[in-house]
Scaffold this active site. Structure first.
Site, PDB file in Angstrom:
ATOM      1  N   ASP A  75       0.834  -1.198   0.000  1.00  0.00           N
ATOM      2  CA  ASP A  75       0.000   0.000   0.000  1.00  0.00           C
ATOM      3  C   ASP A  75       0.871   1.251   0.000  1.00  0.00           C
ATOM      4  O   ASP A  75       1.580   1.519   0.965  1.00  0.00           O
ATOM      5  CB  ASP A  75      -0.890  -0.022   1.240  1.00  0.00           C
ATOM      6  CG  ASP A  75      -2.097   0.880   1.089  1.00  0.00           C
ATOM      7  OD1 ASP A  75      -2.161   1.625   0.108  1.00  0.00           O
ATOM      8  OD2 ASP A  75      -2.982   0.827   1.957  1.00  0.00           O
ATOM      9  N   ASP A  76       0.826   1.999  -1.076  1.00  0.00           N
ATOM     10  CA  ASP A  76       1.588   3.255  -1.206  1.00  0.00           C
ATOM     11  C   ASP A  76       3.090   3.039  -1.323  1.00  0.00           C
ATOM     12  O   ASP A  76       3.879   3.941  -1.024  1.00  0.00           O
ATOM     13  CB  ASP A  76       1.329   4.219  -0.038  1.00  0.00           C
ATOM     14  CG  ASP A  76      -0.095   4.747  -0.010  1.00  0.00           C
ATOM     15  OD1 ASP A  76      -0.852   4.437  -0.946  1.00  0.00           O
ATOM     16  OD2 ASP A  76      -0.436   5.460   0.947  1.00  0.00           O
TER      17      ASP A  76
ATOM     18  N   CYS B 230      -5.816   4.295  -4.022  1.00  0.00           N
ATOM     19  CA  CYS B 230      -5.913   2.934  -3.511  1.00  0.00           C
ATOM     20  C   CYS B 230      -7.097   2.117  -4.036  1.00  0.00           C
ATOM     21  O   CYS B 230      -6.929   1.134  -4.758  1.00  0.00           O
ATOM     22  CB  CYS B 230      -5.969   3.087  -2.002  1.00  0.00           C
ATOM     23  SG  CYS B 230      -6.532   1.702  -1.125  1.00  0.00           S
TER      24      CYS B 230
ATOM     25  N   ARG C 296      -7.457  -1.256  -6.590  1.00  0.00           N
ATOM     26  CA  ARG C 296      -7.906  -2.557  -6.092  1.00  0.00           C
ATOM     27  C   ARG C 296      -9.159  -3.021  -6.821  1.00  0.00           C
ATOM     28  O   ARG C 296      -9.351  -4.217  -7.069  1.00  0.00           O
ATOM     29  CB  ARG C 296      -8.157  -2.462  -4.584  1.00  0.00           C
ATOM     30  CG  ARG C 296      -6.869  -2.338  -3.818  1.00  0.00           C
ATOM     31  CD  ARG C 296      -7.045  -1.709  -2.444  1.00  0.00           C
ATOM     32  NE  ARG C 296      -5.775  -1.132  -2.039  1.00  0.00           N
ATOM     33  CZ  ARG C 296      -4.882  -1.740  -1.249  1.00  0.00           C
ATOM     34  NH1 ARG C 296      -5.157  -2.916  -0.745  1.00  0.00           N
ATOM     35  NH2 ARG C 296      -3.743  -1.178  -0.964  1.00  0.00           N
TER      36      ARG C 296
ATOM     37  N   LYS D 293      -5.844  -5.248   3.618  1.00  0.00           N
ATOM     38  CA  LYS D 293      -6.757  -4.106   3.435  1.00  0.00           C
ATOM     39  C   LYS D 293      -7.700  -4.346   2.261  1.00  0.00           C
ATOM     40  O   LYS D 293      -7.263  -4.709   1.170  1.00  0.00           O
ATOM     41  CB  LYS D 293      -5.916  -2.861   3.204  1.00  0.00           C
ATOM     42  CG  LYS D 293      -6.690  -1.634   2.813  1.00  0.00           C
ATOM     43  CD  LYS D 293      -5.774  -0.432   2.776  1.00  0.00           C
ATOM     44  CE  LYS D 293      -6.189   0.547   1.710  1.00  0.00           C
ATOM     45  NZ  LYS D 293      -5.321   1.713   1.635  1.00  0.00           N
TER      46      LYS D 293
ATOM     47  N   HIS E 155     -10.995  -2.090   1.512  1.00  0.00           N
ATOM     48  CA  HIS E 155     -11.303  -0.741   1.031  1.00  0.00           C
ATOM     49  C   HIS E 155     -12.230  -0.733  -0.177  1.00  0.00           C
ATOM     50  O   HIS E 155     -12.177   0.169  -1.002  1.00  0.00           O
ATOM     51  CB  HIS E 155     -10.000   0.021   0.694  1.00  0.00           C
ATOM     52  CG  HIS E 155     -10.165   1.510   0.824  1.00  0.00           C
ATOM     53  ND1 HIS E 155      -9.230   2.405   0.362  1.00  0.00           N
ATOM     54  CD2 HIS E 155     -11.164   2.279   1.360  1.00  0.00           C
ATOM     55  CE1 HIS E 155      -9.631   3.638   0.598  1.00  0.00           C
ATOM     56  NE2 HIS E 155     -10.804   3.588   1.210  1.00  0.00           N
TER      57      HIS E 155
ATOM     58  N   HIS F 112       1.682   2.007   4.022  1.00  0.00           N
ATOM     59  CA  HIS F 112       0.801   3.180   4.140  1.00  0.00           C
ATOM     60  C   HIS F 112       1.049   3.861   5.487  1.00  0.00           C
ATOM     61  O   HIS F 112       1.297   3.181   6.477  1.00  0.00           O
ATOM     62  CB  HIS F 112      -0.651   2.684   4.052  1.00  0.00           C
ATOM     63  CG  HIS F 112      -1.670   3.759   3.824  1.00  0.00           C
ATOM     64  ND1 HIS F 112      -1.913   4.758   4.729  1.00  0.00           N
ATOM     65  CD2 HIS F 112      -2.534   3.970   2.801  1.00  0.00           C
ATOM     66  CE1 HIS F 112      -2.879   5.544   4.276  1.00  0.00           C
ATOM     67  NE2 HIS F 112      -3.271   5.091   3.105  1.00  0.00           N
TER      68      HIS F 112
ATOM     69  N   ASP G 295       0.157  -0.320  -4.927  1.00  0.00           N
ATOM     70  CA  ASP G 295      -1.180  -0.049  -5.465  1.00  0.00           C
ATOM     71  C   ASP G 295      -1.314   1.296  -6.159  1.00  0.00           C
ATOM     72  O   ASP G 295      -2.267   1.536  -6.891  1.00  0.00           O
ATOM     73  CB  ASP G 295      -2.236  -0.166  -4.358  1.00  0.00           C
ATOM     74  CG  ASP G 295      -2.084   0.889  -3.269  1.00  0.00           C
ATOM     75  OD1 ASP G 295      -0.979   1.446  -3.131  1.00  0.00           O
ATOM     76  OD2 ASP G 295      -3.074   1.141  -2.564  1.00  0.00           O
ATOM     77  N   ASN G 296      -0.398   2.209  -5.881  1.00  0.00           N
ATOM     78  CA  ASN G 296      -0.403   3.534  -6.542  1.00  0.00           C
ATOM     79  C   ASN G 296       0.933   4.175  -6.208  1.00  0.00           C
ATOM     80  O   ASN G 296       1.785   3.549  -5.578  1.00  0.00           O
ATOM     81  CB  ASN G 296      -1.569   4.398  -6.053  1.00  0.00           C
ATOM     82  CG  ASN G 296      -1.820   4.308  -4.563  1.00  0.00           C
ATOM     83  OD1 ASN G 296      -2.872   3.824  -4.134  1.00  0.00           O
ATOM     84  ND2 ASN G 296      -0.854   4.733  -3.752  1.00  0.00           N
TER      85      ASN G 296
ATOM     86  N   LYS H 127       1.253   9.799  -5.332  1.00  0.00           N
ATOM     87  CA  LYS H 127      -0.117   9.287  -5.188  1.00  0.00           C
ATOM     88  C   LYS H 127      -1.155  10.409  -5.316  1.00  0.00           C
ATOM     89  O   LYS H 127      -0.962  11.501  -4.776  1.00  0.00           O
ATOM     90  CB  LYS H 127      -0.256   8.618  -3.823  1.00  0.00           C
ATOM     91  CG  LYS H 127      -1.645   8.112  -3.489  1.00  0.00           C
ATOM     92  CD  LYS H 127      -1.682   7.541  -2.085  1.00  0.00           C
ATOM     93  CE  LYS H 127      -3.074   7.090  -1.695  1.00  0.00           C
ATOM     94  NZ  LYS H 127      -3.113   6.546  -0.316  1.00  0.00           N
TER      95      LYS H 127
END
Lengths: 610, 333
Positions: A54-55, A92, A96, A154, A156, A246, A352-353, A413
């Site tokens: 994540d991130d 994010c 996903r 996660k 989301h 993240h 993810d980004n 991001k």
């Protein structure tokens, strides 16, 4: 809660009725049928592990030029292939949603993040803010094809009972439904939803397991799921959606001090070092320029040592968090090796980004007197340097280090510059026939994962779902690439497009057309040759009006095909006024800050005359 | 969504550093019960300075200006003692070192029995100034700059310590009760700071020890020409210190005294073997000023030859560092 209980009660009643008859059916089928061919086929089909960080930035892993020690991810890269031209979305949940549906965000429900659905998007199909029920999901299709399906981490993509992992195709899950929060407990980011929501196997958790730490617990749970079904002949699909790295940077104490002082040299130096390694490794071509330092980020040379130490410490924690995640990924890999499944497992790893450059905490809780500020004062008040990483601390590393994570790209991001949407991808496993450790520069997209995995699993994408047509897959299977039969699954005519928060972009071949809010963009269309200029330093729109026109046509086509509704309000509406005026940053300018004390020749020194 | 996280806005580090430098109070020692308060040997940024002012209200059977803690059986002394000093922290061979001087002053009065004669005596003025030098031998290196200070955590650190009192305090050989001791004396010791858990203001905990030996020269003009000799005295100070908030802390204090047998003209007194216990509350008023309040008392003191004393103590320590002072001036512009 009531809405959660009713379907569950119904499910129990139906299950009870069915179980009795099912036993008879199974017995009869076992006696009557030959040994199931599908079992033998299943044994030959690969397990699939998709790991999403994540991130995490493009340049963080050692295998992509980072100094952060990621031996386990590097090992996957060494066994598999690294891809340098892989695109996600800029944030994010949109990424996903495309990973799990293979469908564009504006059709799958994440036309905007749930947190930012604009007034003119409310109620529109494709803008639900969760993964809508029009799409078929990857876990559901793999499950239908005979796979065990597991998810940890996660989610989301929705919190209602019909939106959670169990409802969308995962047999087993341990999931954080929110977009972030504490790694240590159920403390969430803001007062509006103060408690993070978790599910396990389709039930909402009232508390977390003892000794919970996100990355470790996710890994433990997944290993447990895998072991629980070992030996039944079915392959598994595991979606490992790590919360790390993240913000907030929560990490165990023994991972916090592994880079003390290493980042005091500042972001410019680290970016240069990373780019040098990327070029040496072949990740980026020789001659690649770094994106210019963000205009509001100072050259570290002007900062006091203490400022560099404090800001460097943030990067130290980030590095530790990535290393801790790598450690737990290594535990998973080791476990698969131990049980003899590693050789038959496809691994897909990516972020993810773009890396997070926004001061998320400041944005939420930064206004004294506000509801969220009060909440932060109670729950997120561990601000001391030495408390960073503990429960109650909130550290994010800011735009300067986010640019480091995204070396050599610009921005991060939330934006559609390469730094927001281009990320590192590793694929390894039995279906990867390209030379181990090789690097590929083919044009790829996160939505390609679904057709790729369906193909590997022998599953079929349906035409309809619940009697309604299913939106078409937007991606292309990587099968030919992984088999070494093609260097890219896209031709120069194929294109990809993005829109989120009103920013938009199209890429076709080497070209990218981009519209972003000021001051990150020009509030107008810009054109870049991202093959030659991945840092997007040179806007070529004025010199190439025909190209702009042609790509605008692609954009219009994309809008029409995917029902893109540009938001009437968004997070960037007042940004131009809130931020320092954008100016071009030139290396070495202004000379004033790079000057040194003049030292005259010794032989010309003299005391004043009387 | 504001991405304007400008590093130049990150001035909070200055606050942390200042807190790190002056949280402890550089000098807070007192000869009453001869015990330094907790946190005395935490290390600040090299170049730091401090001026302590320590006021004690004392009662017991020994002269608080005399670190030998020579017991006068049956005596009852009351004293008000203040100590003022100066301390400077510097780097020596890349280790933290401190040089300090402290000057006791005040008044003491009480009934003194010498050779069967009981008199009421009093004395006032200045005592013997004491020089102190400490040098860290185990633990973090000297804090040469602010990043070092920010990263300071004592872990398990050990110093060596040497004190020397200069016998120039007021002394009248015609009476046994004096502020100056008319002899050289000093101390060698090894202060230990053991960090327990996190080093985060608001939740710091330490266990601290100071094993030391006091050494005394002879006073050859004691009470009209008698000779006072004192054996070495071993002293162990211990503190369990804990933050209550970022500014408020407390400690449980214990001191053990052993030895220090005094001989006056060949007549030998008793060895000390006593325990003192107490507590201290500390409060950091601002970036420069720290206050403590403490109380200590001996506990196994029922015998006539036992050391018996109790003391209330208030200390005020003003600390500064030129760099931090400059920053404060800029901030107030």
């Amino acid at each position: 809660m009531e809405t959660a209980m009713q379907p569950a009660a119904r499910e129990r009643a139906v299950r009870k009725t069915l179980l009795g008859s099912l036993g008879l059916v199974v017995l009869a089928a076992t006696l009557a049928a030959p040994p199931p061919a599908s079992a033998a086929d299943s044994a030959r089909r690969p397990n699939i592990v998709v790991i999403v960080a994540d991130d995490m930035g493009f340049a963080d892993m050692g295998a992509f030029g980072g100094e952060i020690r990621t031996p386990n991810l590097d090992s996957l890269a060494k066994d598999g292939v690294r891809f340098t031209n892989f695109y996600t979305h800029a944030s994010c949940s949109p990424t996903r949603s495309m990973l799990l549906s293979g469908v564009d965000t504006h059709l799958n429900g994440l036309g905007n993040m749930s947190e930012w659905i604009a007034p003119n998007q409310r109620g529109a199909v494709g803008y639900e803010g969760y993964l809508n029920d029009r799409v078929a999901t990857l876990p559901q299709l793999l499950k239908d094809a005979g796979y065990h399906t597991y998810m940890v981490g996660k989610w989301h993509l929705g919190k209602q009972p019909d939106q959670i992992p169990r409802a969308r195709g995962f047999e087993r899950d341990f999931a954080l439904l929110d977009g972030g929060g504490s790694y240590w407990d159920m403390t969430n980011i803001s007062a509006v939803a103060p408690k993070s929501v978790f599910t396990e196997d389709g039930r909402y958790l009232t508390k977390l397991p003892k000794d919970y730490y996100a990355t470790k617990t996710y890994t433990d749970k997944l290993i447990g799921y895998i072991d629980a079904n070992r030996g039944d002949g079915k392959p598994f699909f595991a979606y490992v959606a790590h919360q790390a790295p993240h913000d907030p940077y929560h990490l165990p104490k023994d991972w916090r001090n592994r880079h003390v002082g290493e980042y005091d040299k500042g972001w410019d130096a680290v970016r240069q070092e990373r780019l040098k390694r990327q070029v040496e490794m072949g990740i980026m071509p020789a001659g690649t320029e770094l994106a210019e330092r963000m205009w509001f980020v100072p050259d570290p040379i002007v900062l006091a040592p203490a400022s560099r130490a404090i800001l460097g410490k943030k990067m130290e924690l980030y590095a530790g968090l990535v290393e801790n995640m790598d450690h737990h990924i290594g535990r998973l890999v080791d476990h698969l090796k131990k049980i003899g499944e590693y050789e038959n497992t496809i691994f897909i790893f990516f972020g993810d980004n773009g890396a997070e450059g926004t001061d998320l905490f400041g944005m939420i809780a930064g206004s004294p007197g506000s509801r969220d500020n009060l909440y932060a004062a109670i729950n997120w008040n561990q601000t001391n340097f030495n408390a960073w990483g503990d429960p109650g601390s909130w550290v994010g590393y800011g735009p300067m280090w986010a640019q480091v994570s995204m070396t050599p790209f610009g921005q991060f991001k939330g934006w559609l510059a390469e730094g927001g949407i281009r990320n590192a991808l590793i694929v390894s496993g039995p279906d990867v026939k390209r030379p181990a450790g090789s690097i590929n520069h083919g044009f790829m997209h996160v939505a390609d994962v679904m057709p790729t995995l369906l193909e590997m699993a022998g599953a079929v994408y349906p035409a309809t779902r619940n009697g309604e047509p299913v939106p078409p897959l937007m991606g292309k299977s990587w099968g030919p690439m992984l088999a070494g039969k093609a260097d890219s699954v896209r031709t120069d005519q194929d294109y990809l497009a993005w829109e989120v928060f009103g920013n938009r972009a199209v890429r076709q071949g080497d070209w990218k057309l981009r519209w972003q809010f000021k001051p990150y963009g020009k509030g107008d269309w810009e054109l870049f040759n991202v093959a030659k200029d991945p840092a997007e330093r040179n806007d070529l729109a004025a010199q190439n009006p025909d190209k702009v026109k042609a790509m605008l046509a692609l954009w219009e086509s994309y809008v029409k095909a995917n029902n893109v509704i540009l938001p009437s309000r968004g997070p960037f509406d007042t940004l131009e006024k809130d931020m320092p005026q954008r100016v071009t940053v030139y290396p070495g300018f202004p000379p004033l800050i790079y000057q040194r004390q003049f030292v005259p020749p010794k032989e010309l020194l003299a005391d004043p005359r009387p | 969504m504001n991405n304007d996280a400008r590093p130049t806005k990150q001035v909070a580090w200055a606050r942390w550093v200042v807190a790190t430098i002056f949280a402890t109070g550089l000098l807070g020692g007192t000869q009453a019960l001869a015990q330094m308060p907790a946190r005395f040997y935490w290390k600040p940024l090299a170049g730091s300075n401090a001026v302590p002012l320590i006021v004690n209200s004392f009662s017991g059977n020994t002269n608080p200006f005399d670190p030998a803690d020579t017991v006068t059986p049956g005596a009852q002394f009351d004293a008000t003692m203040a100590q003022a000093g100066y301390a400077h922290v510097f780097s020596l061979f890349d280790r933290s070192a401190m040089a300090a001087v402290i000057l006791p002053m005040g008044r003491v009065s009480g009934d003194v029995t010498v050779a069967g004669r009981t008199v009421n005596e009093s004395a006032s003025g200045f005592g013997d100034p004491m020089l102190e030098f400490t040098f860290n031998i185990l633990g973090p290196k000297a804090q040469q700059n602010i990043p070092d200070a920010m990263r300071y955590q004592p872990g398990f650190s050990v110093d060596v310590l040497a004190d020397l009192a200069v016998p120039i305090g007021e002394y009248d050989s015609s009476q046994p009760l004096n502020l100056g001791q008319n002899r050289w004396y000093g101390r060698v010791g090894m202060p230990v700071v053991w960090q327990l858990g996190d080093w985060v203001p608001g939740r710091r905990t330490t266990l601290e020890f100071l094993p030391a030996v006091w050494l005394f020269g002879d006073n050859t003009n004691y009470d009209n020409g008698k000779t006072l000799k004192t054996d070495p005295k071993f002293q162990l100070d211990a503190h369990l210190s804990r933050d209550f908030t970022e500014r408020l802390w407390g400690s449980l204090d214990l001191a053990w005294y052993y030895g220090g047998q005094a001989t006056i003209n060949g007549v030998t007194g008793e060895k000390l073997n006593n325990l003192g216990v107490g507590f201290t509350l500390g409060y950091q008023v601002n970036n420069n000023l720290g206050l403590t309040f403490g109380y200590k008392s001996t506990i196994n003191d029922n015998g006539p030859g036992d050391l018996k004393m109790d003391v209330f103590q208030i200390s005020l320590v003003y600390g500064w560092h030129p760099l931090i002072e400059g920053m404060n001036r800029l901030k107030s512009e």
